[in-house]
Design an enzyme around this catalytic site. Structure first.
Site, mmCIF file in Angstrom:
data_model
loop_
_atom_site.group_PDB
_atom_site.id
_atom_site.type_symbol
_atom_site.label_atom_id
_atom_site.label_comp_id
_atom_site.label_asym_id
_atom_site.label_seq_id
_atom_site.Cartn_x
_atom_site.Cartn_y
_atom_site.Cartn_z
ATOM 1 C CE LYS A 1 21.112 0.702 9.266
ATOM 2 N NZ LYS A 1 21.702 1.548 9.804
ATOM 3 N NE ARG A 2 13.754 3.139 13.443
ATOM 4 C CZ ARG A 2 12.910 3.924 13.495
ATOM 5 N NH1 ARG A 2 11.912 4.846 13.843
ATOM 6 N NH2 ARG A 2 14.093 4.635 13.010
ATOM 7 C CE LYS B 1 16.170 3.221 10.173
ATOM 8 N NZ LYS B 1 16.961 4.016 10.334
ATOM 9 C CB THR C 1 23.764 5.283 17.545
ATOM 10 O OG1 THR C 1 22.716 4.229 17.291
ATOM 11 C CG2 THR C 1 23.595 6.475 17.591
ATOM 12 C CG HIS D 1 15.906 12.794 18.053
ATOM 13 N ND1 HIS D 1 17.450 11.584 18.442
ATOM 14 C CD2 HIS D 1 15.519 13.105 18.997
ATOM 15 C CE1 HIS D 1 17.365 11.912 19.541
ATOM 16 N NE2 HIS D 1 16.432 12.537 19.891
HETATM 17 C C1 26W Z 1 9.650 8.330 9.233
HETATM 18 C C2 26W Z 1 10.423 7.509 9.571
HETATM 19 C C3 26W Z 1 10.612 7.877 11.014
HETATM 20 C C4 26W Z 1 9.696 7.915 12.790
HETATM 21 C C5 26W Z 1 10.224 7.633 13.721
HETATM 22 C C6 26W Z 1 11.637 8.234 11.025
HETATM 23 C C7 26W Z 1 11.471 9.001 12.736
HETATM 24 C C8 26W Z 1 11.516 8.933 13.559
HETATM 25 C C9 26W Z 1 11.497 9.306 14.947
HETATM 26 C C10 26W Z 1 10.339 10.240 15.572
HETATM 27 C C11 26W Z 1 12.318 9.531 15.328
HETATM 28 C C12 26W Z 1 13.999 8.876 15.423
HETATM 29 O O1 26W Z 1 13.569 7.679 15.955
HETATM 30 N N1 26W Z 1 15.422 9.564 14.839
HETATM 31 C C13 26W Z 1 16.389 8.248 15.195
HETATM 32 O O2 26W Z 1 17.122 9.393 16.168
HETATM 33 C C14 26W Z 1 18.069 8.592 15.854
HETATM 34 C C15 26W Z 1 19.101 9.079 17.374
HETATM 35 O O3 26W Z 1 19.062 10.141 16.921
HETATM 36 C C16 26W Z 1 18.923 8.556 14.623
HETATM 37 O O4 26W Z 1 20.172 8.215 14.834
HETATM 38 C C17 26W Z 1 18.583 8.316 13.242
HETATM 39 O O5 26W Z 1 19.409 8.574 12.589
HETATM 40 C C18 26W Z 1 17.069 8.623 13.756
HETATM 41 O O6 26W Z 1 16.404 7.939 12.709
#
Ligand code: 26W
Length: 815
Positions: free
Chosen positions: A543-544, A549, A651, A355
């Site tokens: 969103k977060r 972002k 999403t 992800h």
């Molecule tokens: C560095 C910021 C960060 C922290 C945690 C990025 C990603 C994460 C997670 C390990 C992964 C995550 O949350 N990814 C998100 O997954 C969603 C579902 O597939 C996607 O829609 C998002 O774009 C993606 O950021």
């Protein structure tokens, strides 16, 4: 299984009396909620039994979705709609003197996730059940979910989210299914009749107790299971009558340390940070889940050799990737299989979803930590790594220089994504662009070695929650126009295209949007006291909060508008309301500063009688699933403006589109596919492409200071951060200022500013032509069928899992 209003009322008053000892007139809305919950539980329990019975007897393959997060949102509305009881319940409650909305509002949002990744897991469960697919969730029952956010003096303050303070009506504790998970200790290796065996001594014993939540399908008979594990201490090994004081304190320490495991959900950080407790959580989930699956499997099948034929395990990011060594451990040490056989079964059972490609978010664990906490698991990972590196050396001579970058263990760290790729049969990204970046850049050498494993599954959302439940007036309008088949086959939404230019239909669409905006304006006033103009453009960024972002880019546009209006108070513009909702990870300083900047900008505008006639900024605190359900149906403009290449999919973009909002966005994640579907006229894209960003990162040719120096508008905006015009405290926004200039603006905010402003101008021009705008809006709705998680799940089912729908036969007495 229908219930008349009369029967509903009867059951309601009976249950209320037996549960709360109260008569209807005295019941509080919360008691009414619990009572409806109990009625639904009873109905669901029968179907649940039938589903389990059918799965057991028909021996078809089942899937288990392992995830550290499930962001479910409220479940009562889902269960009412799914069981066809929504209208009955509404009427019944009204006749009894309750209001359905108020009763539904009593439900706590179980915040067991950070953002998209957890919400995706929840949408997937909904689609699995609705498509009659045998698939279950496996997660952790955190005592505290993601923190509750309060805004105090414009700053985020985090409060604990004790979502279990009232009994959670949907869960059932299954004590009989408890398993043990072992931590720490030492491994003794002994040879027994020619075979090495591994004995684990002096470990800490933790009980994993499952709580099951029923997952109902849309108007069918399927009820799958979401199993959430809770950590408990064991008292069996302690004899209170004999222990002395010291032992008693030891016991308390032990109890405390065990219970911590499922105490709270880790908030996402700005970057990945390995912590012992988090590693404990991951192993806890994986070991409990697998032991339980294997136990049931052995009750049903003669040999574990059948595992890959009967079970698939999908891991949601690398967080549950210890599934791989844990399954190996169980097959080797418990089932006594050979390494080769165990490896074959494991790598044919486990599939991995990636992800993120952001390097700082890729998990690694220090070798020493894993060795101490999970000694046997470490031995197995070590062996997997040895064999993998040997294989690379022998079978891929051209990659010899790459081995140090591909190894699972290197420089004292275990690289979980490498483990997940090597130990699974499928590796999927979550949008086309993201999968391409995985294959061609971030995981390129792995793609060379295992091309057959890589595949794409573009994310999706459940249109039942995000349209049918969140926006009933729009859903009815669509059904009125094209019939109701779209509810079961969301691709049918495409037939709406023929109404895109239809004046009468457009007018109705506009009417629904306006009513939703008016309702949101009312809600905003109730929550914040701010009066917003419900005729203005509702421009939403929820969103977060994260650098990539780029909420900051949005604020810069607002501050730019501010300057323009001050320069020319009579400027001709369509009034806009900018709405934000976002939580920042508690330790993410920059993100928290951006929240403060948003709230400060909001206050500054609110205090300016000229500017506030044209723009307004609202920050809604404690963004969560329920709030999203309120905001999205009322949105005109959906902000999806991440730095290209950074947002794996997104999403939220799909939820807005489904509700007729127009996207302003970069060519990132699933935005690319949205644009492909609706065409360039029905989305406003801007900015660097992913290719541009990756090239800049390699060449290091970007200089944010040059952009700053070359664009007067940017300088004016940036200067507001530090010249006292936003804050008396002149250090307040200095960090943001320096992040952009001294640290060279990692996320290309300044670089994309010009093209963002231009896209916003074009968007405003389009909004001024209602007919054109509504056509775009309807076109977006019509194409959103592709982004239903039913499509995504059908692809997983046929291309990764090889599972098939199962019609549930009724064995219990149904009414
Ligand atoms: C560095 C910021 C960060 C922290 C945690 C990025 C990603 C994460 C997670 C390990 C992964 C995550 O949350 N990814 C998100 O997954 C969603 C579902 O597939 C996607 O829609 C998002 O774009 C993606 O950021």
């Amino acid at each position: 299984m229908s219930l008349s209003v009369q029967e509903f009322r009867q059951q309601f008053s009976d249950k209320l009396m037996t549960t709360f000892g109260k008569k209807v007139e005295k019941a509080t809305p919360f008691e009414a909620f619990q009572t409806v919950g109990l009625i639904l539980r009873e109905l669901l329990n029968r179907k649940w039994q039938d589903t389990k019975g059918t799965y057991r007897s028909n021996s078809q393959k089942q899937v288990y979705y392992f995830s550290m997060e499930f962001l479910l949102g409220r479940l009562m509305i889902t269960n009412l709609l799914n069981s066809g009881l929504l209208e009955t319940c509404k009427q019944g409650l009204e006749e009894l003197g309750f209001n359905l909305e108020e009763v539904l509002g009593q439900e706590q949002d179980p915040g067991l996730g950070n953002g998209d990744l957890g919400r995706l897991a929840a949408c997937f469960l909904d689609s699995l059940a609705s498509l009659e697919l045998p698939g279950h969730g496996c997660g952790i029952r955190y005592k505290y979910g993601l923190f509750q956010q309060k805004i105090v003096d414009g700053n985020q303050v985090e409060l604990p989210d004790y979502w279990l303070k009232n009994e959670y009506v949907w869960e059932t504790k299954r004590l009989d299914q408890t398993v043990e998970v072992h931590f720490g200790g030492e491994i003794e290796t002994v040879e027994e009749s020619g075979r090495l065996t591994f004995k684990h001594h002096h470990y800490e014993k933790v009980l994993a107790v499952p709580y099951d939540i029923p997952v109902s399908g849309y108007q069918n008979h399927t009820v799958n299971t979401l199993r959430l594990w809770s950590a408990e201490s064991t008292t069996n090994d302690f004899h209170f009558y004999s222990i002395d004081r010291k032992d008693y304190y030891h016991y308390l320490d032990y109890k405390r340390s065990v219970e911590q495991i499922s105490e709270f959900l880790y908030p996402d950080d700005s970057s990945y940070e390995g912590r012992l407790l988090r590693l404990k959580q991951q192993y806890f989930l994986v070991s409990a889940g697998l032991q339980c699956i294997l136990r049931e499997f052995k009750n049903s099948y003669p040999s574990v050799d059948l595992l890959p034929e009967k079970i698939a395990i999908q891991i949601n990011d690398t967080h549950p990737s210890l599934v791989i060594p844990e399954l190996m451990r169980l097959l080797l040490d418990q089932e006594q299989l050979s390494w080769e056989k165990a490896w074959e079964l494991t790598t044919r059972t486990v599939a991995y979803t990636n992800h993120t490609t952001m390097s700082e978010a890729l998990e690694t664990w220090p070798v020493d930590m894993v060795k101490t906490l999970l000694p046997r698991i470490y031995m197995i990972i070590h062996e997997i790594n040895e064999r993998f590196c040997r294989h690379l050396w022998l079978a891929h001579p051209t990659l010899r220089d790459e081995i140090k970058h591909m190894a699972i263990i290197s420089y004292g760290q275990i690289h979980m994504a490498h483990l997940a790729i090597v130990g699974s049969y499928s590796v999927n990204g979550v949008a086309k662009l993201h999968t391409d970046i995985l294959k061609n850049s971030v995981m390129k050498p792995f793609y060379t070695v295992f091309p057959e494993k890589f595949n794409n599954k573009t994310n999706g959302i459940t249109h039942r929650r995000w349209l049918l439940m969140a926006n009933p007036p729009l859903a009815s309008l669509i059904t009125e126009a094209i019939g109701e088949t779209w509810v079961r086959e969301p691709k049918q939404l495409i037939t709406l295209l023929k109404y895109a230019g239809d004046a009468a239909f457009q007018e109705k669409i506009a009417g629904v949007k306006q009513a939703n905006k008016t309702a949101l304006a009312k809600y905003i006033q109730e929550r914040t006291g701010i009066r917003v103009d419900d005729r203005s453009i509702f421009d939403v960024h929820i969103k977060r909060l994260h650098g990539y972002k780029r909420q900051l880019l949005n604020v810069f546009h607002i501050l730019h508008l501010y300057e323009m209006i001050r320069d020319n108070p009579n400027m001709d513009m369509v009034p806009r309301t900018f709405i934000f909702g976002a939580k920042a990870a508690p330790g993410y300083h920059f993100a928290k500063k951006v929240i403060k900047l948003i709230t400060t900008t909001a206050a500054k505008i609110a205090a300016d009688p000229i500017v506030r006639e044209k723009i307004r900024v609202v920050f809604l605190e404690n963004y969560n699933v329920s709030l999203a359900e309120q905001i999205i149906p009322a949105t005109d403009v959906s902000e999806q403006i991440s730095t290209a290449s950074k947002e794996a999919s997104g999403t939220g973009n799909m939820k807005f589109m489904l509700n007729g909002a127009i996207t302003i966005g970069t060519l990132d994640g699933a935005n690319v596919e949205i644009r492909e579907m609706v065409g360039p006229d029905n989305i406003f894209t801007f900015g660097l492409t992913a290719e541009d960003v990756l090239a800049y990162q390699l060449s290091r040719m970007y200089r944010s200071r040059d952009v700053y120096n070359g664009d007067q508008r940017i300088r004016r905006v940036m200067d507001q951060l530090v010249n006292g015009s936003l804050s008396n405290d002149d250090v307040e926004f200095k960090d943001i200022y320096y992040t952009l200039l001294s640290n060279n603006d990692e996320y290309f905010v300044l670089k994309d500013f010009d093209s963002y402003v231009e896209a916003q101008d074009l968007l405003e021009q389009a909004y001024r032509q209602p007919t054109e705008w509504l056509k775009k809006s309807i076109t977006n709705i019509a194409h959103s069928g592709k982004f239903s998680s039913d499509r995504t799940i059908s692809e997983y089912a046929s291309e990764i899992w090889d599972i098939h729908p199962v019609t549930i036969s009724s064995t219990t007495q149904s009414r």
